[in-house]
Design a protein around this motif. Structure first.
Motif, PDB file in Angstrom:
ATOM      1  N   UNK A 195     -15.459  28.832 -13.499  1.00  0.00           N
ATOM      2  CA  UNK A 195     -16.367  29.493 -12.645  1.00  0.00           C
ATOM      3  C   UNK A 195     -16.048  30.905 -12.651  1.00  0.00           C
ATOM      4  N   UNK A 196     -14.907  31.596 -12.399  1.00  0.00           N
ATOM      5  CA  UNK A 196     -14.418  32.766 -12.538  1.00  0.00           C
ATOM      6  C   UNK A 196     -14.875  33.476 -13.874  1.00  0.00           C
ATOM      7  N   UNK A 197     -14.954  32.805 -14.890  1.00  0.00           N
ATOM      8  CA  UNK A 197     -15.553  33.478 -16.246  1.00  0.00           C
ATOM      9  C   UNK A 197     -17.066  33.382 -16.063  1.00  0.00           C
ATOM     10  N   UNK A 198     -17.780  32.491 -15.719  1.00  0.00           N
ATOM     11  CA  UNK A 198     -19.246  32.525 -15.399  1.00  0.00           C
ATOM     12  C   UNK A 198     -19.682  33.583 -14.445  1.00  0.00           C
ATOM     13  N   UNK A 199     -18.874  33.621 -13.301  1.00  0.00           N
ATOM     14  CA  UNK A 199     -19.130  34.762 -12.354  1.00  0.00           C
ATOM     15  C   UNK A 199     -18.951  36.123 -12.831  1.00  0.00           C
ATOM     16  N   UNK A 200     -18.105  36.064 -13.523  1.00  0.00           N
ATOM     17  CA  UNK A 200     -17.725  37.548 -14.246  1.00  0.00           C
ATOM     18  C   UNK A 200     -18.839  37.951 -15.246  1.00  0.00           C
ATOM     19  N   UNK A 201     -19.057  36.904 -16.102  1.00  0.00           N
ATOM     20  CA  UNK A 201     -20.371  37.332 -16.923  1.00  0.00           C
ATOM     21  C   UNK A 201     -21.670  37.368 -16.271  1.00  0.00           C
ATOM     22  N   UNK A 202     -21.785  37.012 -15.072  1.00  0.00           N
ATOM     23  CA  UNK A 202     -23.190  37.085 -14.466  1.00  0.00           C
ATOM     24  C   UNK A 202     -23.026  38.306 -13.628  1.00  0.00           C
ATOM     25  N   UNK A 203     -21.817  39.005 -13.646  1.00  0.00           N
ATOM     26  CA  UNK A 203     -21.754  40.277 -12.913  1.00  0.00           C
ATOM     27  C   UNK A 203     -21.545  40.182 -11.276  1.00  0.00           C
ATOM     28  N   UNK A 204     -21.322  38.813 -10.945  1.00  0.00           N
ATOM     29  CA  UNK A 204     -20.756  38.516  -9.733  1.00  0.00           C
ATOM     30  C   UNK A 204     -19.627  39.120  -9.359  1.00  0.00           C
ATOM     31  N   UNK A 205     -18.792  39.246 -10.349  1.00  0.00           N
ATOM     32  CA  UNK A 205     -17.310  39.705  -9.930  1.00  0.00           C
ATOM     33  C   UNK A 205     -16.861  40.817 -11.056  1.00  0.00           C
ATOM     34  N   UNK A 206     -16.224  41.486 -10.515  1.00  0.00           N
ATOM     35  CA  UNK A 206     -15.362  42.300 -11.780  1.00  0.00           C
ATOM     36  C   UNK A 206     -14.084  42.045 -11.642  1.00  0.00           C
ATOM     37  N   UNK A 207     -13.529  42.688 -13.015  1.00  0.00           N
ATOM     38  CA  UNK A 207     -12.117  42.282 -13.248  1.00  0.00           C
ATOM     39  C   UNK A 207     -11.365  43.574 -13.567  1.00  0.00           C
ATOM     40  N   UNK A 208     -10.105  43.391 -13.097  1.00  0.00           N
ATOM     41  CA  UNK A 208      -9.244  44.752 -13.451  1.00  0.00           C
ATOM     42  C   UNK A 208      -8.064  43.869 -14.110  1.00  0.00           C
ATOM     43  N   UNK A 209      -7.318  44.175 -15.093  1.00  0.00           N
ATOM     44  CA  UNK A 209      -6.032  43.566 -15.694  1.00  0.00           C
ATOM     45  C   UNK A 209      -5.208  44.364 -15.193  1.00  0.00           C
ATOM     46  N   UNK A 210      -4.007  43.955 -14.628  1.00  0.00           N
ATOM     47  CA  UNK A 210      -2.787  44.399 -14.459  1.00  0.00           C
ATOM     48  C   UNK A 210      -1.939  44.834 -15.591  1.00  0.00           C
ATOM     49  N   UNK A 211      -1.393  45.971 -15.866  1.00  0.00           N
ATOM     50  CA  UNK A 211      -0.860  46.509 -16.877  1.00  0.00           C
ATOM     51  C   UNK A 211       0.582  45.950 -16.702  1.00  0.00           C
ATOM     52  N   UNK A 212       1.438  45.685 -17.895  1.00  0.00           N
ATOM     53  CA  UNK A 212       2.544  45.171 -18.059  1.00  0.00           C
ATOM     54  C   UNK A 212       2.650  43.695 -17.466  1.00  0.00           C
ATOM     55  N   UNK A 213       3.792  43.071 -17.764  1.00  0.00           N
ATOM     56  CA  UNK A 213       3.974  41.649 -17.442  1.00  0.00           C
ATOM     57  C   UNK A 213       2.976  40.918 -17.994  1.00  0.00           C
TER      58      UNK A 213
END
Length: 171
Positions: free
Chosen positions: A50-68
């Protein structure tokens, strides 16, 4: 941004991320298990999908934490927030799908004498847990959370009553 059909699991993910502000798929999975699982279960793999679907649909945005572990932190976009608000404002009735394994077993001929005592005991345990939770933190819950907890209490009472009825019927 592609058009995606939103389902109840979609809104579960949107709602949890909205409540948390930002969350990784793992955070959503943990929060769902901690909060809504008693009345709406969702397999872990479905949370990630669901997270991937909602990201693809533009309903969620994503930021990747650097490191770790390079965690993905998601938050609602304006479109995601609007979709969630629209769903919350929609009073449409959807019939409940009761998925009680014990009832299915009765349907296919399982012994009420064998199953009723176990069902009564387990539903009483769950009821006791909900009532204890209501007593301990009931005032700390939002109105909607308290109402959901009350649903659980009333449902478990009904199930205890039902299985006692089954147990008391003539063979």
């Amino acid at each position: 941004m592609s058009e995606v059909r939103l389902t109840t699991p979609s809104f579960l993910v949107l709602g949890i991320i909205d409540k948390l502000g930002e969350a990784s798929p793992y955070d959503v999975k943990v929060e769902a298990a901690r909060t809504v699982a008693p009345f709406w279960s969702m397999p872990h793999a479905q949370v990630y999908a669901q997270c991937d679907r909602l990201l693809g649909a533009g309903l969620l945005s994503e930021v990747r934490q650097s490191g770790g572990r390079n965690r993905r932190l998601m938050s609602l976009t304006a479109e995601g927030a609007a979709a969630l608000r629209g769903w919350l404002a929609d009073p449409a009735f959807v019939p409940v799908e009761a998925r009680e394994r014990g009832i299915l077993k009765l349907w296919f001929g399982a012994s009420p004498r064998l199953h009723a005592p176990v069902q009564i005991e387990e539903h009483r345990k769950t009821l006791d847990g909900y009532e204890e939770l209501a007593h301990e933190v009931g005032e700390l819950l939002t109105r909607g959370q308290r109402e959901a907890l009350e649903f659980g209490i009333r449902y478990e009472r009904m199930m205890v009553d039902f299985w006692q009825w089954v147990e008391g019927r003539e063979p």
